[in-house]
Design a protein around this motif. Structure first.
Motif, short mmCIF file in Angstrom:
data_model
loop_
_atom_site.label_atom_id
_atom_site.label_comp_id
_atom_site.label_asym_id
_atom_site.label_seq_id
_atom_site.Cartn_x
_atom_site.Cartn_y
_atom_site.Cartn_z
N GLU A 97 5.68 2.82 5.66
CA GLU A 97 6.73 3.83 5.44
C GLU A 97 7.85 3.28 4.57
N GLN A 98 8.21 2.02 4.79
CA GLN A 98 9.26 1.39 3.98
C GLN A 98 8.81 1.28 2.52
N GLY A 99 7.57 0.85 2.33
CA GLY A 99 7.03 0.73 0.98
C GLY A 99 6.91 2.09 0.32
N HIS A 100 6.48 3.07 1.10
CA HIS A 100 6.31 4.42 0.57
C HIS A 100 7.64 4.99 0.10
N ALA A 101 8.68 4.77 0.89
CA ALA A 101 10.01 5.27 0.53
C ALA A 101 10.49 4.64 -0.78
N GLU A 102 10.16 3.38 -0.97
CA GLU A 102 10.55 2.70 -2.22
C GLU A 102 9.75 3.24 -3.40
N GLY A 103 8.46 3.46 -3.17
CA GLY A 103 7.60 3.99 -4.22
C GLY A 103 7.99 5.40 -4.63
N ILE A 162 0.84 -1.20 0.00
CA ILE A 162 0.00 0.00 0.00
C ILE A 162 0.88 1.25 0.00
N GLY A 163 1.90 1.23 0.84
CA GLY A 163 2.83 2.37 0.92
C GLY A 163 3.56 2.59 -0.39
N LYS A 164 3.98 1.50 -1.02
CA LYS A 164 4.71 1.62 -2.29
C LYS A 164 3.80 2.20 -3.37
N THR A 165 2.56 1.75 -3.41
CA THR A 165 1.61 2.27 -4.40
C THR A 165 1.37 3.76 -4.20
N ASP A 166 1.18 4.16 -2.94
CA ASP A 166 0.97 5.59 -2.65
C ASP A 166 2.20 6.40 -3.06
N GLY A 167 3.37 5.89 -2.73
CA GLY A 167 4.61 6.59 -3.07
C GLY A 167 4.76 6.75 -4.57
N GLN A 168 4.45 5.71 -5.33
CA GLN A 168 4.55 5.75 -6.79
C GLN A 168 3.57 6.75 -7.41
N GLN A 169 2.48 7.00 -6.71
CA GLN A 169 1.47 7.93 -7.21
C GLN A 169 1.68 9.35 -6.69
N GLY A 170 2.75 9.55 -5.91
CA GLY A 170 3.04 10.88 -5.40
C GLY A 170 2.15 11.29 -4.25
N ILE A 171 1.55 10.31 -3.58
CA ILE A 171 0.68 10.59 -2.43
C ILE A 171 1.54 10.67 -1.17
N ALA A 172 1.33 11.69 -0.37
CA ALA A 172 2.13 11.89 0.84
C ALA A 172 1.89 10.75 1.84
N SER A 173 2.92 10.45 2.61
CA SER A 173 2.82 9.35 3.59
C SER A 173 1.82 9.66 4.70
N SER A 174 1.43 10.94 4.81
CA SER A 174 0.43 11.31 5.82
C SER A 174 -0.92 10.64 5.53
N LYS A 175 -1.08 10.10 4.31
CA LYS A 175 -2.29 9.37 3.95
C LYS A 175 -2.51 8.19 4.87
N PHE A 176 -1.41 7.67 5.43
CA PHE A 176 -1.50 6.52 6.33
C PHE A 176 -2.44 6.79 7.49
N ARG A 177 -2.48 8.06 7.95
CA ARG A 177 -3.31 8.37 9.12
C ARG A 177 -4.79 8.07 8.87
N SER A 178 -5.23 8.31 7.63
CA SER A 178 -6.64 8.02 7.33
C SER A 178 -6.86 6.50 7.27
N TYR A 179 -5.87 5.76 6.76
CA TYR A 179 -5.98 4.30 6.76
C TYR A 179 -6.03 3.79 8.21
N GLN A 180 -5.14 4.33 9.02
CA GLN A 180 -5.05 3.91 10.42
C GLN A 180 -6.37 4.14 11.14
N LYS A 181 -6.95 5.30 10.91
CA LYS A 181 -8.22 5.65 11.56
C LYS A 181 -9.34 4.71 11.12
#
Length: 200
Positions: free
Chosen positions: A66-72, A32-51
């Motif tokens: 975060e690891q996936g996002h960094a790779e993306g 999920i993080g990698k996909t978001d990163g590849q799409q240029g979505i900020a990692s702060s998006k995780f907070r909405s997933y978490q909620k």
């Protein structure tokens, strides 16, 4: 692995706007993080997933995300992606930082110039078209008045039409002058856009 691919497909179709209980349960947070990163979505998006996952009584894994996002992000923060964002008129985001930013920013700035030049060109074309339509209507109105003048006998009505035609002709002269200036501006805008296109 198949579950992770399925989850990415579901999130992409949903525009990453929400996450279902099943997706929280599968929990391939790296993917999920990698996909978001590849799409240029900020990692702060995780907070909405978490909620949303917490509302279903399910957990989430920020470290994996975060690891996936960094790779993306490494795949996203390129000159081409920056240029594409700029050309689409999108606002500059802060996803690409540090050493990743200069190349992405260069692409974005060039894409933004493209977008601005193209927007200016399209606006001028639209204004020219609208102006031409107004000129055509005024010319038609003057022609109609002139035909009516040839059959009218009432002096006051004739005078009214003559006055109207005089005003219409004045408006027409101003619009034709404006049209000439717009055409010159359009040529300049076309040249500017062509130069930007050649510059990549």
């Amino acid at each position: 692995m198949k579950q992770g691919v399925l989850l990415i497909a579901v999130l992409t179709l949903n525009g990453c706007s929400s996450i279902s209980p099943q997706e929280c349960e599968v929990g391939d947070w790296f993917a999920i993080g990698k996909t978001d990163g590849q799409q240029g979505i900020a990692s702060s998006k995780f907070r909405s997933y978490q909620k949303e996952c917490a509302e279903h009584g399910l957990g989430s894994d920020f470290k994996a995300y975060e690891q996936g996002h960094a790779e993306g992000v490494l795949l996203y923060c390129t000159y081409d992606a920056g240029r594409e964002l700029g050309q689409s008129g999108g606002a500059y985001n802060k996803v690409c930082t540090g050493a990743l930013e200069p190349t992405f920013r260069l692409g974005y700035d060039r894409g933004r110039k493209w977008y601005q030049a193209e927007s200016a060109l399209l606006n001028l074309q639209k204004t020219l078209e609208q102006n031409a339509g107004t000129i055509e209507k005024l010319e038609q109105r003057i022609d109609d008045n002139t035909r009516e003048l040839s059959v009218l006998k009432d002096k006051q009505q004739k005078q009214n039409l003559l006055d109207e035609n005089r005003n219409l002709l004045q408006d027409l002269r101003q619009l034709n002058q404006m049209q000439g200036q717009l055409q010159r501006d359009l040529k300049q805008a076309e040249l500017q856009f062509s130069l930007i296109q050649q510059g990549g």
